[in-house]
Structures are given as C-alpha cells and as structure tokens.
Design an enzyme around this catalytic site. Structure first.
Site, PDB file in Angstrom:
ATOM      1  N   THR A 255      67.180  43.810  60.322  1.00 41.35           N
ATOM      2  CA  THR A 255      67.640  42.923  59.214  1.00 41.35           C
ATOM      3  C   THR A 255      68.537  41.874  59.512  1.00 41.35           C
ATOM      4  O   THR A 255      68.673  40.775  59.046  1.00 41.35           O
ATOM      5  CB  THR A 255      68.236  43.991  58.174  1.00 41.35           C
TER       6      THR A 255
ATOM      7  N   GLU B  36      58.602  43.907  58.247  1.00 44.13           N
ATOM      8  CA  GLU B  36      57.901  45.286  58.521  1.00 44.13           C
ATOM      9  C   GLU B  36      56.364  44.852  58.628  1.00 44.13           C
ATOM     10  O   GLU B  36      55.522  45.359  58.111  1.00 44.13           O
ATOM     11  CB  GLU B  36      57.873  46.188  57.265  1.00 44.13           C
TER      12      GLU B  36
ATOM     13  N   GLN C 262      56.019  52.335  64.409  1.00 45.51           N
ATOM     14  CA  GLN C 262      56.505  52.964  63.129  1.00 45.51           C
ATOM     15  C   GLN C 262      55.421  52.683  61.923  1.00 45.51           C
ATOM     16  O   GLN C 262      55.795  52.652  60.695  1.00 45.51           O
ATOM     17  CB  GLN C 262      57.734  52.689  62.622  1.00 45.51           C
TER      18      GLN C 262
ATOM     19  N   ARG D 268      65.308  59.186  63.061  1.00 45.75           N
ATOM     20  CA  ARG D 268      66.221  59.225  61.902  1.00 45.75           C
ATOM     21  C   ARG D 268      67.309  59.937  62.239  1.00 45.75           C
ATOM     22  O   ARG D 268      68.550  59.810  61.532  1.00 45.75           O
ATOM     23  CB  ARG D 268      65.364  60.230  60.722  1.00 45.75           C
TER      24      ARG D 268
END
Length: 745
Positions: free
Chosen positions: A39, A226, A256, A601
């Site tokens: 980002t 994405e 991912q 994560r």
C-alpha cells in the site's frame, strides 16, 4: 530533479520499493509478498506520478477491490499531495465501471438514471421469470440461478456467448433462456445488477471503439491493487482501457490468490509478462511483519506450488521462537490445548486482541467458542458465531418446538422455513387467535384446523406440519436425539432446501448443520443440549485487553496478529478434499496458498495443530496429518518430530507418523491413541492413486452411474474436459474431477 525523491515518504522506502515507485512508464508488475508494504508503494507511486508533472490527477485510474482499501489509499494520497487527490479516478472496479456506464448508458438501452438492484431484488425477479417458464424452483432455486448468472458475467459471457450443451443439467436446459429474459427485463426496468456494470462496459467498448478512444485520451496511467484476485471480466476491462499507453502497474501476490471459488483467476497475474512483453517485474521480498522462522515456514510450503512466479520472503529481524506443532486426540482437546496456550501467553503479556485462531472451515469454530465461553476467554467471531448463524438458529428452532411445542417464538420463526405456503396472512391469523384465546401459537394452530377459517391448501400444509411435530415429539422418547435431529431436518425439507441452493453458501450451511449434529452427540438428550446452547449463547465476553479473534483463513487475508493458531491441519480438512475433488491440482495449489496466507498472518508466535480423530457426519474417523506439515522444515519446529514428518513434499503419500516416537509435543490424546492400539497413521492413499490410474483412459458420457468416495453414488449430467457435473443421490449436484470417481457397471 523530481521533488518527490526528496520527500520523506520516498526516502523511507527500501531499494526495491523505490525502484517500483520510480518506474512510471510502461507495464510494471510489482510482486508484493505478504507484509512487504504494497500500500505504501502504490500510494507513493501515485504521488510520484503527480509530483513529476508527467500527468494530471484526472488522467490516473487506480482500482482496488474494496471501498475500505480505496478510502485508505485516498486518505494516504491526500496526505502526500493534498486536495488534488480527489481528482484521481480511484475506486473499486465496480464503482469506476458504474461511472463509465452513467456516461454511456443509452448505448446499452439504459437511461443515465438507471438503478442497481440488490441481490434480493435479483432473486425475486428471477423467481418470476422461472415460474413463468414453468421451472421447478424447489429443485432449481432462483438463488442458485442468480449465482450461475453471476459466474457467467464474471467470465464476460452474455446469453448469446453460451453453449447450451455445457449447462443442460440446470433447469432442464432452460438456464440460457432465463438469462436472456432476465437481461431484457432489467433493461425494461432501467436497471442493472452488480455484474452488469463491467459487462455493459465491455459491450460499450467493443461495439463503439470511438468511445473507448475517448477514454484512452482521458486516462494515461493505470494502477491495480490485488491483481491476483482479478476475475476474467476485470482482466478484459483493464486490458481494453490500458491498451493504448500500456502504462499499467499491477501490484499483487500470486502466492496469496485464494479466491478461485468466487471467480478469481491466478492466471491473470501469471501471464502478465506474456500480455505485456516489455513488462518490468519488481519483487518486494523484505517482510516487515514476521520473524525469520515464520517466514521460513511460509517459503518452505509455497515453494511446492508449480503455478507461481517465484519469490522468497526475508526479514532483517530475528529468527524468533520456533513454530509449535501440536498433536491432539480430537477437536475438543485441540480447543483445550489452544485455550491453555492463550492463557499462558496472556499471563506472559500478550493481549487477547493480539491473538487469533484461523480455521479452514466455519464449522470448526464451534469447539473453540464453547471452550472460550466455559473458561472465560473473551473472543469475537469475524462473521457470525456458530450458534448465531441463520441455519443453526433455524435448526435449533425446530428442535425447540420438538422439545416444547408451546415455544411460540421458535415455531413462528420456522413455520414457513423452508417456504411451504404459510406466509404472513396465515401466521397473523394464528397469532390473533392465540392472543384472543390466551393459548399458545401451537395450540391455536391445532384449534384453527378444526374450523373452516383456513383455505384448503393452507389447512392441508399446516395440518401436515403440526402432525410432523407431534410425531417428532413422540419419537423424542424413543430414538437417540442425534438421529431425531437429523430426521427432523430431513423430513421438514430443511436439508433439501440448502442442497437445492447449489452454491458455496449452501454447501457451507450444510457443513454447519452436520457440525450441529456432531455437537449434540456430546449430550445425553435433547433437553440437555438445548439448555447448554442457551447458556453458550448467553455468554458475555468482555475484557479490557480486547478479544481473541476467531475467523476463517479467507477472512484473515490482509490482517496480522502477534500470535496465530492454525488448527485442523489434516488431510481432507486442510487441504480441503472438496477443493481437490473439484479442481484437482489447481485446487491443491490454492489450498497451499491459503496455508501460506495463514502462516504469514503471524508476527511473533505460530501454533499449528492436528488431531488424530474428527467427528464427521456423526461418526468418528481417524485423521491423517496434512501434507503441508511434511513441507515444514524440521529445524524450525518447537519439537523436532521423529520419523518422516520432514520428508520432501513430493513423497507425502509415503509419510508415516509413528506414534511410538518420543516427542514432547504429542499430547495425552495421542497417548490414548497408542493405548488403543493405533501405532501410526499412514498417509498413503492407495484407493485414490488406483482411481487416477484406472480412470486415465476412460471417456465418461452423460447418464453413466458413478461412485465417489465422499459423495457416494451419482449420475453424470454433463462434462467439460476432466470436470464432471454429477447429480449425487444424497449430496446433490457437484462438479468433480473425473479421476476421483469410479464408473459403475
């Protein structure tokens, strides 16, 4: 010199990130691994485009997948460049497509004031069309038709693009005609559905190249977030818009890509260099989230996928703690072990909101929820809690009426679920009669059946339902409560209701209903179970240190936690047998990407658990550890496991977990297994391998009877390559790979 290169936002970037920000011209693919700051790169690149004076804000198109992501990017961009950020074409695929459609609506027969109908409106409209076409909406539900149309639109298919032979199984070959009528009705209503936004854009661009040229002159630079999650129509839409300048920067992570079940095509990112031969590829591999050992685990698993561009996450931080690999007897012990670790970590200074339990399937949350309530661990379920899910509440309402017919709230909830013609008018009449005579809703129904106040068809339906409840109530004293629950759900039509949905949502709800039956088996009777549920649902978990997060792996993408628990790493559960059955190798690779997402994560501590036994469809079955465990390097595990657990993944079929080994990570459950005579769990799947060999030269044809190890007997409805559409006798229609079925003579 470009002023942005003196900006703190640029100087704070690492060399790879800076390179991505500086490459403004031509096609660019930024492979951004988990936790590598994508980002920041996207926002900085947008700012650099504007600082460099190469373009104006209204010449830039930046697309994301969620409104939340778009909002976050706009806020960051405003911080860097000020109010001019508002002039950038920044939003989701569908919001940008809606803007383009507003400007050109008349070309597809719409007015500029068109409305976008809700999913509920979509289903209602399809119901009208299907009834007009005399389609059995109980067998082929409007919702499943809506789901099918949505899939077609995601692939860019209009009615005339479809070949009838591939979908003869649905609605007796009338599906294409329903789709065509549906599209015409939307035009008449001056409306679109969500999928139409991009589909109409494609129609406008393909039939009117002059309009596409206008957008080519307006938009010069394209940024996509994405990119691995794009579907076919999004890919086509982007390619048309960026075709002239080819100044397109796509940021994503092929490792991912976990949303294939909803149309995402990992192939879009894999063929970027083929689509744009002059493309530059920059890899962001510096991870700012996880410890070295956690990243090594992620790298070691994902490297086994063949369909990937390849990158290797690294970090300058410490190796950190080893990964805890914990074996347990069953799901209950798994929840106990996990809760004990949570309490220990909390005592060591970790807050509850820094911890998460990430499951492969929603029904797995049940054991954890009950355990957390029992011992007072505060938690939150991302998504509905198990006992608060609609299908569970419906099923419990049926059982409450069986246990206590005068439970008005429960009966009123399910009197017309599934729909049986006992709508608002009927329930209002019963409710008024009950109130007037000061009796229960059930008793009022019985008394009204003795009068002529109800219409004949309503009377017949209500009489049948009341008699069913009376019969089930009598059987409550005669048969096991688990058998009774299954009988109630089947005879009421509730299971068939979700089987007929033929959607991912419907399949998930059926799995949850099966888990409900499993939960009941731990109680002596129906009364005890319902009392337990009331106490569980009344649990009030609050704490100053927040709550432990409990969610599926899919829901966890984009999140991070100091401590992550990954339960249920067993074959069939994770990787999901359904994914492998339906998609073969592609399904397995997506499951492995899901494991990669789960591992990444975690920031500091990671726990992976697997059980020796799972209760499936009310029966206890031995479980075998996930092949993904064999892909973890032994030296990063908290307790090195003896035997072949560290074997190369290519030979996972020969892995043998020897329970006679001395290893502290084997809990009391595995000791019980050893006492019961279980000395090892062999992962070698002879039946599956034999089927693969057996079916390699078989040509399946429509109408043949076949057998599937999980779904049982069924009949082939249609085929597409090695994918078969099979109507199973008990499981309903499924798509499976041909190598997993056996032809019945």
């Amino acid at each position: 010199m470009n002023n942005f290169y003196n900006h703190k936002a640029f100087n704070d970037l690492n060399p790879s990130q800076k390179e991505a920000v500086k490459n403004l011209e031509g096609p660019l693919l930024v492979l951004s691994g988990a936790g590598t700051g994508k980002t920041r790169v996207l926002t900085a690149r947008l700012a650099n485009l504007l600082y460099s004076n190469n373009t104006k804000p209204w010449n830039i198109l930046a697309v994301t997948f969620t409104n939340k992501a778009a909002k976050e990017m706009r806020v960051r961009l405003e911080t860097l460049i000020g109010p001019s950020a508002n002039s950038v074409w920044l939003g989701t695929f569908h919001s940008i497509a809606a803007r383009i459609l507003r400007e050109n609506a008349e070309i597809v027969g719409l007015g500029s004031n068109y409305t976008i109908i809700t999913p509920d409106d979509q289903v209602r409209l399809l119901k009208q069309i299907m009834l007009d076409d005399e389609i059995d909406i109980k067998k082929f539900t409007p919702k499943s038709m809506s789901n099918l149309i949505g899939k077609w639109k995601d692939k860019g298919y209009k009615p005339d693009d479809l070949k009838k032979s591939n979908i003869d199984y649905f609605a007796n070959g009338k599906a294409i005609n329903v789709y065509k009528t549906y599209q015409m009705r939307l035009i008449t209503l001056n409306s679109t559905d969500f999928g139409d936004l991009l589909l109409h854009n494609l129609t406008i661009f393909s039939k009117h190249p002059d309009i596409l040229t206008q957008y080519h002159s307006k938009l010069s630079y394209f940024l996509v977030d994405e990119y691995q999650d794009t579907n076919t129509i999004q890919y086509l839409w982007l390619k048309l818009l960026a075709d002239k300048t080819k100044n397109i920067c796509c940021v994503g992570d092929d490792d991912q890509s976990i949303y294939g079940w909803r149309g995402a095509q990992v192939g879009n990112i894999l063929r970027f260099e083929k689509d744009y031969p002059l493309a530059k590829v920059i890899k962001l591999e510096e991870n700012y989230r996880s410890t070295g050992r956690i990243l090594e685990a992620a790298n070691s698993i994902i490297i086994n996928n063949k369909e990937r561009l390849g990158k290797n996450l690294k970090t300058s931080s410490k190796d950190g703690d080893k990964i805890d690999l914990i074996s347990v007897w069953d799901g209950m012990e798994e929840a106990k072990k996990t809760s004990s670790e949570i309490e220990n970590l909390y005592s060591a200074g970790f807050r509850h909101d820094q911890m998460a339990v990430l499951v492969r399937a929603g029904h797995q949350t049940r054991y954890f929820e009950e355990r957390f309530v029992d011992i007072g661990i505060p938690y939150k379920v991302i998504g509905a809690k198990f006992y608060e899910r609609m299908e569970i509440r419906d099923a419990l309402a049926y059982l409450r009426v069986v246990q206590q017919p005068n439970d008005d709230l429960a009966l009123e909830r399910i009197i017309n679920i599934p729909k049986r013609g006992l709508g608002t008018n009927t329930t209002s009449m019963i409710h008024s009669y009950a109130k007037k005579n000061n009796i229960s809703f059930f008793s009022a129904s019985q008394e009204l059946l003795m009068t002529d106040e109800l219409r004949p068809n309503v009377k017949r339906t209500l009489l049948n339902l009341i008699n069913q409840f009376l019969d089930w109530n009598n059987q409550n004293k005669e048969i096991a409560h688990t058998d009774l629950a299954l009988k109630v759900l089947e005879e009421s039509g509730y299971i068939a209701h979700w089987q007929n949905e033929k959607t991912i949502d419907g399949e998930g709800r059926l799995e949850n209903l099966k888990e409900l039956i499993n939960a009941m088996s731990g109680f002596d009777n129906l009364s005890g179970f319902l009392e337990h549920i009331s106490l569980v649902m009344d649990g009030d978990n609050t704490a100053d240190a927040g709550e432990v997060s409990l969610m599926t792996l899919h829901a966890a993408k984009g999140l991070e936690f100091d401590v992550v628990f990954l339960p249920g790493w067993e074959e069939g559960l994770f990787p999901s047998q359904r994914s492998i059955d339906e998609l073969g190798l592609a399904g397995l690779e997506e499951e492995r990407r899901l494991a990669y997402v789960g591992i990444t994560r975690a920031k500091q501590r990671l726990f992976i658990t697997f059980a020796a036994n799972r209760q499936i469809h009310g029966l206890w079955q031995g479980s075998i550890p996930s092949r993904f465990i064999s892909e973890l390097p032994r030296h990063i595990l908290n307790e090195n496991i003896e035997g072949n657990i560290g074997a190369d993944a290519s030979s996972y079929n020969q892995i043998d977990f020897d329970l006679s080994t001395k290893n502290a990570s084997y809990g009391p459950g595995f000791l019980r297994a050893k006492q019961n005579g279980i000395n090892g769990i062999n992962v070698y799947k002879k039946t599956q391998i034999n089927n693969n060999i057996l079916n390699s030269n078989i040509e399946f044809v429509n109408g043949q009877r076949v057998f599937h190890q999980k779904f049982g007997m069924g009949r082939i409805m249609s085929s597409d390559g090695d994918k078969l559409n099979i109507n199973f006798d008990k499981a309903g229609e499924k798509k499976v790979v041909s190598s997993f079925v056996k032809l019945i003579d």
